[in-house]
Design a protein around this motif. Structure first.
Motif, PDB file in Angstrom:
ATOM      1  N   TYR A 159      -8.022  46.627  31.919  1.00 44.29           N
ATOM      2  CA  TYR A 159      -8.223  45.261  31.429  1.00 44.29           C
ATOM      3  C   TYR A 159      -9.571  44.659  31.815  1.00 44.29           C
ATOM      4  N   LEU A 177      -8.022  48.552  26.180  1.00 43.64           N
ATOM      5  CA  LEU A 177      -6.823  47.720  26.187  1.00 43.64           C
ATOM      6  C   LEU A 177      -5.576  48.595  26.171  1.00 43.64           C
ATOM      7  N   CYS A 193     -15.880  42.604  25.942  1.00 44.93           N
ATOM      8  CA  CYS A 193     -15.723  41.469  25.026  1.00 44.93           C
ATOM      9  C   CYS A 193     -16.629  40.309  25.421  1.00 44.93           C
ATOM     10  N   VAL A 241     -12.101  45.727  29.414  1.00 44.25           N
ATOM     11  CA  VAL A 241     -11.935  44.989  28.154  1.00 44.25           C
ATOM     12  C   VAL A 241     -12.647  43.645  28.256  1.00 44.25           C
ATOM     13  N   LYS A 293      -5.956  38.701  25.510  1.00 44.43           N
ATOM     14  CA  LYS A 293      -4.850  39.570  25.923  1.00 44.43           C
ATOM     15  C   LYS A 293      -5.123  40.203  27.285  1.00 44.43           C
ATOM     16  N   GLN A 351     -10.823  48.021  22.500  1.00 43.16           N
ATOM     17  CA  GLN A 351      -9.462  48.287  22.043  1.00 43.16           C
ATOM     18  C   GLN A 351      -8.884  49.525  22.733  1.00 43.16           C
ATOM     19  N   LEU A 365     -16.339  46.618  20.358  1.00 45.13           N
ATOM     20  CA  LEU A 365     -14.984  46.187  20.006  1.00 45.13           C
ATOM     21  C   LEU A 365     -14.013  47.372  19.991  1.00 45.13           C
ATOM     22  N   ARG A 415      -8.967  40.067  21.985  1.00 42.88           N
ATOM     23  CA  ARG A 415      -8.793  41.156  22.947  1.00 42.88           C
ATOM     24  C   ARG A 415      -9.066  40.700  24.379  1.00 42.88           C
ATOM     25  N   ARG A 416     -10.054  39.821  24.544  1.00 43.45           N
ATOM     26  CA  ARG A 416     -10.290  39.296  25.897  1.00 43.45           C
ATOM     27  C   ARG A 416      -9.144  38.403  26.326  1.00 43.45           C
ATOM     28  N   LYS A 468     -12.267  39.020  16.983  1.00 41.39           N
ATOM     29  CA  LYS A 468     -11.643  40.172  17.632  1.00 41.39           C
ATOM     30  C   LYS A 468     -11.922  40.196  19.126  1.00 41.39           C
TER      31      LYS A 468
END
Length: 320
Positions: free
Chosen positions: A238, A233, A245, A241, A264, A230, A226, A261-262, A257
């Motif tokens: 991306y 990110l 995730c 990320v 986004k 971040q 995680l 995050r995935r 979380k």
């Protein structure tokens, strides 16, 4: 001249060292320069003075050229000596030399074994080493012993750590990564998290998945992934990320979380349907995230509206 190892090594002192004779216990780190010559021709094979970095080995770690440990243990710090070594003790030298040359001597060499049969068949890629493989010869090593560091007096290279040391280092790496992250040093934090994850993977590979110990380590792995996600990110990496995730969500589909995050990251790579699914699932798990989820869903809708308008404009231009 001094004889060592049943006269197979002949030592000639060039410059005396300082202090008494060191004990050289296992785990001692020795830093040195060396020049290797073929005795019969006096031709130089390797000269570490011309490399970016001097040589370092840790005694007792099964370095592939055992004779170097023998001759180093006969020396003192600051000493320079020449050693003529019988060919029977240096048969592996072409493989060592190839490894060092290929690595450019920018880091400590690996202690893993070369595929000897393969190298003997296909060659080393260096003519002088191929000649030495075909016609083994006595070698002369001129050793300049720069520094001796007893165990515990130096920070170990990661490749030297045993499994228990790696286990103990993982929380330290995580804490160091967190501190760097809070200071805005995201790239440096990322490196700490990745190193910790590498240690975890090495340990977990030896265990059977879903056994108690494996599960305990997997719980440690999740926050590291995680944190790494971040950092990725922030650096706009991306797809990394999404990968990290997804690895978490495959094991824990309700990880809030990881979903956020995935989601986004999916928006940023225009995977709007996948982003919607993550965010909608997230909203059912954590109502406190609803404001953030709604904001991202609005961002998706707005982006799709703009794209639809652009597509209509393009189509109108083609029709008229």
């Amino acid at each position: 001249m001094e004889s060592i190892n049943d006269d197979k090594i002949q030592k000639t002192l060039v410059t005396p060292g300082i202090g008494g004779q060191p004990t050289f216990s296992n785990g001692t780190k020795v830093s040195f320069h060396f020049v290797t010559r073929v005795v019969s021709t006096n031709s130089v094979i390797d000269d570490s003075y011309k490399w970016p970095k001097h040589m370092e080995i840790v005694l007792g770690k099964k370095f592939k050229l055992e004779v170097w440990e023998i001759i180093l243990k006969s020396m003192r710090e600051g000493e320079i000596s020449k050693f003529i070594v019988h060919k029977s003790l240096v048969a592996s030298y072409p493989f060592i030399s190839k490894t060092l040359r290929d690595a450019g001597r920018t880091s400590v060499p690996s202690t893993s074994h070369c595929c000897t049969a393969q190298l003997q068949k296909n060659g080393t890629g260096y003519d002088d080493l191929n000649d030495l493989l075909a016609d083994p010869a006595d070698l002369e090593f001129t050793i300049d012993l720069l520094k001796i560091e007893v165990p515990g007096s130096f920070e170990k290279e990661t490749w030297l750590l045993d499994e228990n040391e790696k286990r103990n280092t993982i929380p330290e790496l995580k804490e160091a990564g967190n501190e760097l992250y809070h200071k805005g040093k995201y790239k440096e934090a990322e490196e700490k998290y990745m190193l910790a994850l590498g240690f975890l993977e090495q340990i977990m590979m030896k265990l059977k998945p879903r056994e108690k110990e494996w599960d305990e380590l997997n719980k440690i792995k999740t926050p590291l992934l995680l944190n790494l996600a971040q950092c990725k990110l922030i650096s706009k990496d991306y797809y990394q990320v999404i990968e990290h995730c997804t690895s978490i969500l495959d094991d824990d589909p309700d990880n809030v979380k990881a979903l956020f995050r995935r989601g986004k990251a999916n928006i940023s790579v225009w995977k709007m349907n996948e982003a919607r699914e993550d965010l909608k699932h997230l909203s059912t798990l954590d109502p406190s995230m609803q404001v953030s989820v709604n904001r991202l869903l609005c961002q998706i809708n707005e982006a799709l509206k703009i794209k639809d308008d652009e597509d209509r404009q393009k189509l109108r231009g083609k029709l008229f």
